[in-house]
Design a protein around this motif. Structure first.
Motif, short mmCIF file in Angstrom:
data_model
loop_
_atom_site.label_atom_id
_atom_site.label_comp_id
_atom_site.label_asym_id
_atom_site.label_seq_id
_atom_site.Cartn_x
_atom_site.Cartn_y
_atom_site.Cartn_z
N THR A 81 0.82 -1.13 0.04
CA THR A 81 0.12 -0.04 0.07
C THR A 81 0.81 1.23 0.01
O THR A 81 0.70 2.28 -0.56
CB THR A 81 -1.08 0.09 1.42
N HIS A 82 1.83 1.25 0.89
CA HIS A 82 2.72 2.46 0.91
C HIS A 82 3.29 2.68 -0.49
O HIS A 82 3.49 4.09 -0.83
CB HIS A 82 3.86 2.03 1.99
N ILE A 83 3.94 1.66 -1.14
CA ILE A 83 4.58 1.92 -2.29
C ILE A 83 3.67 2.29 -3.48
O ILE A 83 3.83 3.33 -4.31
CB ILE A 83 5.21 0.46 -2.64
N ALA A 84 2.21 1.78 -3.27
CA ALA A 84 1.25 2.12 -4.48
C ALA A 84 1.05 3.62 -4.14
O ALA A 84 0.85 4.21 -5.27
CB ALA A 84 0.17 1.10 -4.10
N HIS A 85 0.89 4.10 -3.19
CA HIS A 85 0.45 5.57 -2.95
C HIS A 85 1.96 6.33 -3.80
O HIS A 85 1.55 7.17 -4.21
CB HIS A 85 0.49 5.98 -1.69
N LYS A 86 2.94 5.84 -3.26
CA LYS A 86 4.06 6.62 -3.94
C LYS A 86 4.05 6.57 -5.45
O LYS A 86 4.08 7.61 -6.15
CB LYS A 86 5.49 6.11 -3.57
N HIS A 87 3.91 5.34 -5.97
CA HIS A 87 3.51 5.39 -7.27
C HIS A 87 2.56 6.05 -7.86
O HIS A 87 2.82 6.67 -9.22
CB HIS A 87 3.62 3.73 -7.64
N ALA A 88 1.49 6.04 -7.54
CA ALA A 88 0.40 7.10 -8.01
C ALA A 88 0.47 8.50 -7.80
O ALA A 88 0.22 9.15 -8.76
CB ALA A 88 -0.95 6.46 -7.04
N SER A 89 1.10 8.70 -6.88
CA SER A 89 1.61 10.33 -6.61
C SER A 89 2.62 10.72 -7.90
O SER A 89 2.61 11.74 -8.16
CB SER A 89 2.47 10.45 -5.44
N LEU A 90 3.20 9.57 -8.40
CA LEU A 90 4.41 9.90 -9.46
C LEU A 90 3.74 9.52 -10.94
O LEU A 90 4.53 9.51 -11.72
CB LEU A 90 5.60 9.21 -9.41
N ASN A 91 2.57 9.00 -10.89
CA ASN A 91 1.83 8.87 -11.97
C ASN A 91 2.56 7.69 -12.92
O ASN A 91 2.57 7.70 -14.08
CB ASN A 91 1.82 9.89 -12.97
N ILE A 92 2.85 6.63 -12.02
CA ILE A 92 3.26 5.44 -12.46
C ILE A 92 2.17 4.60 -12.97
O ILE A 92 1.06 4.62 -12.27
CB ILE A 92 3.88 4.43 -11.28
#
Length: 401
Positions: A81-92
């Motif tokens: 979940t933590h990594i997914a939030h970071k990715h979504a914030s970066l538009n991965i």
């Protein structure tokens, strides 16, 4: 997607120690391979962290944790979940995962050579595809719930110096529409073009005001650099090159470190340095939404010159009888006012404020340097606080465990 067999899981798990030993070498080679083939992806990755080696090391640890728990992914806890939030914030996006997989597995083969056979590479290929599908599915839900997609233009409508190191930027949508909502504690990514690197660079900044739809406020610390670190490219551009009227591009708010607004239990907010920014958002929200919910605000910094939101905290203390504060100055100056600017001299020591922070049924929110959060969490747990009630925010490559 073809499922991993028990034998393939065993192969991946058996090679986890290899990542413990050679992981950083593999991931450094991976990033070099990928950026050579897809230089446009440099716009998605913090190039300062690439140069310092922190990003490859973080990826290596993540790959090792995944491999070691391939047969029990629930043990990874909230890491996905933590990594997914970071990715979504970066538009991965989903289309990025095949590129990453191809070059990551290629780097494994390049670095390990004959030490890894084809069945092992085949098992790792399936393991990566499994992980990619988990991440894509988790991120899809975040995108579906986001206030907007991708990076959106915002105009700076106000710039306010909070301390000698931290400046706040008030950002309103360039098209005049609503700034949207968010949960107190969340962050956004802000993208700026860095001439020295020749690429756009995204940086994540906590939102530091209550959600109200009129604007988003971020409070940025100038990273001046030290003998062992480079100056922050984007933070310095924000301080020196972004003025009222400047348009910046901002991602939708993300982050799982959020204030629980669903009950009326006591709240203890503990921050060190620039970690005060998400706490300011949480505190502002609590002061608006509840007249009775007890709130204790604990902050540590060097002295008044770097103490962001100091005057606002005075106003909160004067206007809310349910609010208590404990401010520690490590190196108070002769001009700093004891009992006004700060309450205690020295490093934050929970032993000196147990009555204020050891509150029955309280929820604790910690943000600051990793060593600071680890120390405070350990001190709380040692005094009987349930670990489930302690919430932490981690930026960059640090880990508490």
């Amino acid at each position: 997607m073809t499922a991993l067999t028990a034998d393939q899981m065993a192969l991946v798990k058996a090679t986890a120690p290899v990542f413990a030993e050679h992981g950083a070498t593999i991931t450094k080679h991976f990033y070099k391979r990928m950026f050579n083939a897809h230089p446009e992806l440099k716009n998605l990755f913090n190039q300062t962290h690439q140069q310092s080696g922190t990003q490859p090391e973080t990826l290596a640890r993540a790959v090792y944790a995944y491999a070691a728990n391939i047969d029990n992914l629930g043990a990874l806890g909230g890491a996905v979940t933590h990594i997914a939030h970071k990715h979504a914030s970066l538009n991965i996006r989903p289309e990025h995962y095949p590129i990453v997989g191809r070059h990551l597995l290629g780097a494994v083969a390049d670095v390990l050579g004959d030490a890894v056979d084809q069945p092992t590479l085949d098992a790792w290929t399936l393991a990566y595809e499994q992980l990619a599908q988990i991440m894509i599915g988790t991120e899809a839900k975040l995108y579906d719930g986001a206030s907007w997609s991708g990076f959106r233009p915002f105009k700076v409508i106000r710039k306010h110096v909070e301390s000698s190191e931290i400046t706040s930027f008030y950002l309103a949508p360039a098209d005049g529409s609503s700034a949207g909502g968010f949960q107190p504690g969340q962050y956004v990514s802000v993208k700026r073009f860095v001439d020295q690197l020749g690429v756009d660079q995204p940086r994540q900044y906590s939102l530091s005001d209550a959600p109200h739809g009129r604007w988003l406020r971020i409070s940025v610390k100038r990273e001046a650099g030290r003998a062992d670190t480079q100056p922050g490219h984007v933070s310095n551009l924000m301080h020196d090159g972004v003025e009222v009227g400047t348009v910046v591009h901002v991602s939708a708010p993300m982050g799982e470190f959020t204030l629980d607004r669903s009950n009326d239990t006591p709240v203890v907010l503990m921050s060190g340095g620039v970690g005060i920014t998400p706490m300011a958002s949480m505190l502002a929200t609590l002061m608006i939404e509840s007249d009775t919910r007890p709130v204790t605000f604990v902050h540590a910094c060097r002295n008044a010159s770097v103490h962001a939101f100091r005057d606002w905290l005075h106003e909160v203390a004067d206007g809310h009888p349910n609010f208590r504060r404990a401010v520690f100055y490590e190196n108070a100056s002769a001009q700093d006012r004891a009992g006004v600017d700060y309450d205690f001299e020295g490093r934050l020591d929970i032993g000196r404020i147990e009555e204020a922070v050891l509150v029955p049924n309280a929820d604790y929110y910690l943000c600051g340097p990793v060593a600071f959060m680890r120390e405070q969490r350990e001190a709380l747990v040692a005094r009987g606080v349930d670990e489930q009630r302690i919430h932490t925010e981690i930026f960059g490559s640090g880990m508490l465990d």
